[in-house]
Scaffold this active site. Structure first.
Site, PDB file in Angstrom:
ATOM      1  N   SER A  24       0.841  -1.180   0.000  1.00 35.74           N
ATOM      2  CA  SER A  24       0.000   0.000   0.000  1.00 35.74           C
ATOM      3  C   SER A  24       0.888   1.245   0.000  1.00 35.74           C
ATOM      4  O   SER A  24       1.707   1.413  -0.883  1.00 35.74           O
ATOM      5  CB  SER A  24      -0.930  -0.045   1.207  1.00 35.74           C
ATOM      6  OG  SER A  24      -1.973   0.846   1.047  1.00 35.74           O
ATOM      7  N   ASP A  61      -8.983  -5.338  -5.441  1.00 30.48           N
ATOM      8  CA  ASP A  61      -8.584  -4.201  -4.611  1.00 30.48           C
ATOM      9  C   ASP A  61      -9.301  -2.931  -5.077  1.00 30.48           C
ATOM     10  O   ASP A  61      -9.141  -2.496  -6.208  1.00 30.48           O
ATOM     11  CB  ASP A  61      -7.063  -4.022  -4.724  1.00 30.48           C
ATOM     12  CG  ASP A  61      -6.498  -2.994  -3.762  1.00 30.48           C
ATOM     13  OD1 ASP A  61      -7.288  -2.271  -3.122  1.00 30.48           O
ATOM     14  OD2 ASP A  61      -5.260  -2.917  -3.653  1.00 30.48           O
ATOM     15  N   HIS A 111      -7.511  -5.564  -0.955  1.00 26.92           N
ATOM     16  CA  HIS A 111      -6.280  -4.816  -0.696  1.00 26.92           C
ATOM     17  C   HIS A 111      -5.315  -5.557   0.237  1.00 26.92           C
ATOM     18  O   HIS A 111      -4.104  -5.505   0.054  1.00 26.92           O
ATOM     19  CB  HIS A 111      -6.637  -3.454  -0.110  1.00 26.92           C
ATOM     20  CG  HIS A 111      -5.487  -2.508  -0.035  1.00 26.92           C
ATOM     21  ND1 HIS A 111      -4.742  -2.143  -1.129  1.00 26.92           N
ATOM     22  CD2 HIS A 111      -4.949  -1.846   1.022  1.00 26.92           C
ATOM     23  CE1 HIS A 111      -3.796  -1.295  -0.762  1.00 26.92           C
ATOM     24  NE2 HIS A 111      -3.905  -1.101   0.534  1.00 26.92           N
TER      25      HIS A 111
END
Length: 826
Positions: free
Chosen positions: A679, A770, A802
């Site tokens: 991320s 995601d 995600h």
């Protein structure tokens, strides 16, 4: 990007537990060698759960090399499985017992334990029980464990009643069937109710909207569930419209889609509207709670205290939206408020024929003077309501920041109006000197978080790179750290019973350990706590794993800020931290390769707790440098707010400074450094290999942010792109239609702007579902890197979001990261 407040390494390396943002998560595979019979992965081959491609063309390997590669892959998969098999405690409950003697008392504990099941790609859950025998002087405690756990299947939630005499079991349907509510006594199933989809959809058990609450006399349960889906248009085989009420079983018809409705983004795909309901467990009647505006999404419902014969009320959290619902998972910057509303079923007989005013029917906003209010908890005597606020996050636009704690005094007649006074118990801490309290960072509160005095709250909070337990007197504001101040371990809170506490303590090199806390001495305005280790069958690990981690050590380093400018606040000029994990013993004078681990958010934190994936990587002969760069949670609000507007520069420089720090100490070789993040940690990973292309020999990025200009139009949190790029002013600049100037700046602040300089072999691990960092951003970067001749591997997990947290995906992800690093770092 927004993720859980603390980096949850069992789920994702760099996003809490992480995703782009955190706050803190933790049968055996019947065939631990199941990968050993498969051929080592080659370009264009299918993986367990994903698809991969390589930058190099497929070439034939001779039999000897193929056999060696297969053997290495098999050995690593077997070792990783031994780490994966370690169980985690999801929840725990303590129940009082009536068995007491002059010298001892007893109680009962129940633990909900989960363990990844790789074969079926799900987490297997079980209940483990124990009887607790405690000496009245708190000199010793003994746990007598049940001989075997009891597996639970298909259970979405378990909630004991206040007295502990009943247990609610919620079973959500896997398709369009009914929700099932079961009411159990100590010996049998008392009642079972099937609630059809026409009444409501699945019950929310997500930990955020989730709110399941028994009333005081244990006759009703309030909960949050998905509102019934709107009726979709029905057509016949020729396309003719059929009126509502037509038989849905008519095989000659088909359903249209109807109007699309917004959901709350990542992990909430297809969930439109959480709403409160109440079930009467005597009659089985389910009623929707009335008086709530349709613009509110409802969560965290609890029963308000009431007097006998009076109407009962519910308190809940309500989130509003205007033109769209932005992603809410790990996003504490969404405005919310506490509301009170009359509950169905329990109207007093005296008022049954009374015509109520609109104010009596409509929900009343209790917290209009503050932009955020959640986790409502009533004191045991019902005299006050406490709640947490993320107002600093809402007001600044960052997805997670420093919390505050507040109290509302609750009147006996429940007549609360918009003018209810809000008392600040714990304010937002801007800056803490000399190791003092850095502020409140709260990811959850127990449903019953009170010590026996009824006004002392026990809570888990982030304190720099560790999580600690705090006691807070909500009347005076007195705050104490009740876990050992001389320990760098991290603690999580499980359950309370009077003045006794069940908790879990761990470190990066210590498997979790159950702890039992008790007050042994009371001095003037002070409580001294004794913490006992509890021998338990839950956190078992193999002798091999225990031997490997016993050879490791860790420390928390303070890293001085480089190039302090006059514009920096005092808090932003203070040292940040990094957790360093290394081997106690060296086979030679050569230094172990170093993996730099970066959390997501960026406003999350990597904790000094046990992480199965990171412990696995450490056991392979790597040192770890886990960096909590400025902007992380746990260091005060000034340090956190120093990062927005400087993402891709300040955080990158903090990481490079931390790396130079361990090199200068002689703990790492500058020629053997890899970097790993997910991320926002993937944003940093890809930035680092572009801005410092000579520094890293390998990189791994899980769902990385690579191109803000592409991401802003597809993510569930486009506001994040503005705030981290422009700073706090981005909160007001945010628009769904970015200008050409916006897109130019987004691109210039993105890792893809430095792509031409990248030399580092990089593996990408991407979740196809995601919504936070859509797969297109990672694929665009990987394809461009491949076109310029870079060494690239991409693994796509078709059904993952995600966090890439499905058991097989998580397993294959770290297995391939280890193989990638072994190829280029050793």
């Amino acid at each position: 990007m927004a993720c859980s407040r603390v980096a949850n390494w069992c789920v994702a390396v760099a996003v809490s537990p992480s995703t782009l943002f955190p706050r803190i998560s933790p049968t055996l595979n019947p065939n631990p060698n199941y990968l050993s019979s498969s051929v080592a992965p080659t370009p264009l081959s299918l993986s367990l759960t994903g698809r991969r491609f390589s930058s190099s063309p497929v070439s034939a390997m001779d039999k000897e090399d193929a056999a060696a590669a297969e053997q290495e892959y098999a050995l690593h998969s077997t070792l990783l499985q031994e780490f994966t098999a370690i169980s985690a405690i999801d929840k725990a409950w303590l129940f009082k017992s009536h068995t007491h003697t002059a010298s001892a008392s007893s109680s009962h504990a129940m633990f909900c334990v989960s363990q990844p099941n790789l074969l079926v790609n799900k987490r297997k859950k079980s209940i483990v029980s124990a009887t607790i025998l405690t000496q009245n002087d708190a000199s010793s405690v003994t746990f007598q464990w049940a001989p075997f756990p009891i597996q639970v299947s298909g259970v979405s939630a378990m909630v004991p009643s206040p007295s502990g005499s009943k247990l609610l079991i919620v079973r959500n349907p896997e398709s369009d069937g009914p929700c099932r509510f079961e009411i159990w006594s100590s010996s049998q199933l008392q009642k079972e109710f099937h609630i059809p989809p026409s009444k409501h959809g699945s019950v929310y058990t997500d930990g955020w909207f989730e709110g399941i609450s028994w009333n005081s006399d244990e006759t009703c349960i309030a909960y949050v569930a998905e509102e019934p889906a709107p009726t979709k248009p029905t057509f016949n085989d020729l396309g003719g419209y059929k009126k509502a009420g037509s038989s849905e079983k008519d095989c000659g018809t088909w359903k249209g889609q109807g109007e699309w409705e917004e959901d709350w983004g990542e992990t909430y795909a297809g969930k439109r509207q959480p709403a409160p309901f109440v079930i009467n467990i005597n009659s089985g009647e389910v009623q929707a709670v009335k008086g709530i505006d349709k613009s509110l999404s409802v969560g965290q419902v609890v029963w308000a205290p009431s007097t006998e014969g009076s109407a009962q009320h519910l308190v809940f959290v309500g989130w509003t939206f205007e033109t769209r619902k932005l992603g809410i998972k790990y996003c504490y910057n969404r405005p919310c408020a506490l509301y009170v509303v009359k509950a169905p079923h329990h109207e007093s007989k005296a008022n049954e024929t009374e015509i109520h005013s609109t104010e009596d029917v409509q929900a009343v906003n209790l917290t209009q003077t503050i932009s955020s209010a959640f986790f409502p908890r009533f004191s045991p005597d019902g005299k006050f309501l406490v709640f947490v606020s993320a107002r600093s996050s809402v007001d600044s636009g960052v997805h997670s920041a420093t919390d505050s704690l507040h109290r509302i005094d609750w009147p006996e007649d429940s007549k609360l109006y918009k003018s209810a006074k809000i008392h600040e118990v714990i304010p937002v801490v801007l800056f803490a000197e000399d190791g003092g309290f850095p502020g409140l960072y709260c990811s959850t509160i127990l449903s019953d978080p009170w010590l026996s005095d009824g006004y002392t709250l026990v809570i888990a909070s982030i304190w720099h790179s560790s999580q600690v337990l705090l006691s807070i007197n909500v009347l005076s504001g007195e705050l104490l750290r009740i876990t050992p101040a001389d320990s760098n371990f991290s603690w999580s809170l499980l359950a309370l019973d009077g003045n006794n506490i069940l908790a879990v303590s761990s470190s990066p090199v210590d498997v979790p350990q159950i702890k039992y806390g008790a007050i042994v001495k009371k001095a003037a305005n002070n409580k001294e706590w004794s913490w006992s280790d509890v021998a338990n069958p839950i956190f078992k690990c193999s002798d091999k794993v225990r031997s490997l981690i016993s050879s490791l050590t860790f420390s928390i380093m303070k890293i001085s800020v480089k190039d302090i400018s006059a514009s920096l606040t005092k808090g932003a000029s203070q040292p940040y931290e990094a957790i360093f994990v290394s081997s106690k013993t060296k086979k030679s004078d050569a230094l172990d390769p170093l993996i730099v681990v970066l959390h997501g958010g960026p406003h999350t934190v990597s904790l000094s707790s046990f992480s199965k994936p990171l412990a696995y990587l450490s056991s392979l002969g790597y040192s770890l440098l886990i960096v909590n760069y400025r902007g992380s949670l746990g260091f005060g609000e000034e340090a956190l707010q120093s990062l927005p507007g400087k993402a891709g520069s300040q955080d990158v420089n903090d990481v490079l400074t931390a790396i130079d720090h361990v090199i200068n100490l002689g703990l790492a070789s500058p020629s053997k450094i890899a970097v790993l993040g997910g991320s926002h940690g993937g944003f940093l990973t890809t930035h680092l290999i572009g801005q410092a292309p000579e520094k890293f020999v390998a990189a791994a990025a899980r769902n990385p942010v690579c191109n803000l200009a592409l991401m802003v139009g597809t993510t569930d949190i486009p506001d994040w792109c503005y705030v981290e790029t422009y700073g706090t002013k981005g909160r007001d600049k945010f628009t769904e239609a970015p200008s050409a100037e916006d897109l130019t700046l987004f691109y210039s602040k993105s890792p893809i702007a430095h792509l031409s300089k990248v030399k580092t072999p990089t593996i990408f691990l991407l979740g196809a579902q995601d919504l936070r960092v859509p797969i297109s951003t990672g694929l665009q970067y990987a394809r461009a890197l491949r076109e310029k001749g870079g060494q690239v591997k991409v693994i796509v997990f078709p059904n993952d979001v995600h966090g890439i947290e499905r058991p097989q995906s998580d397993f294959e992800s770290y297995l391939n990261i280890a193989m990638w690093f072994n190829k280029y770092c050793k």
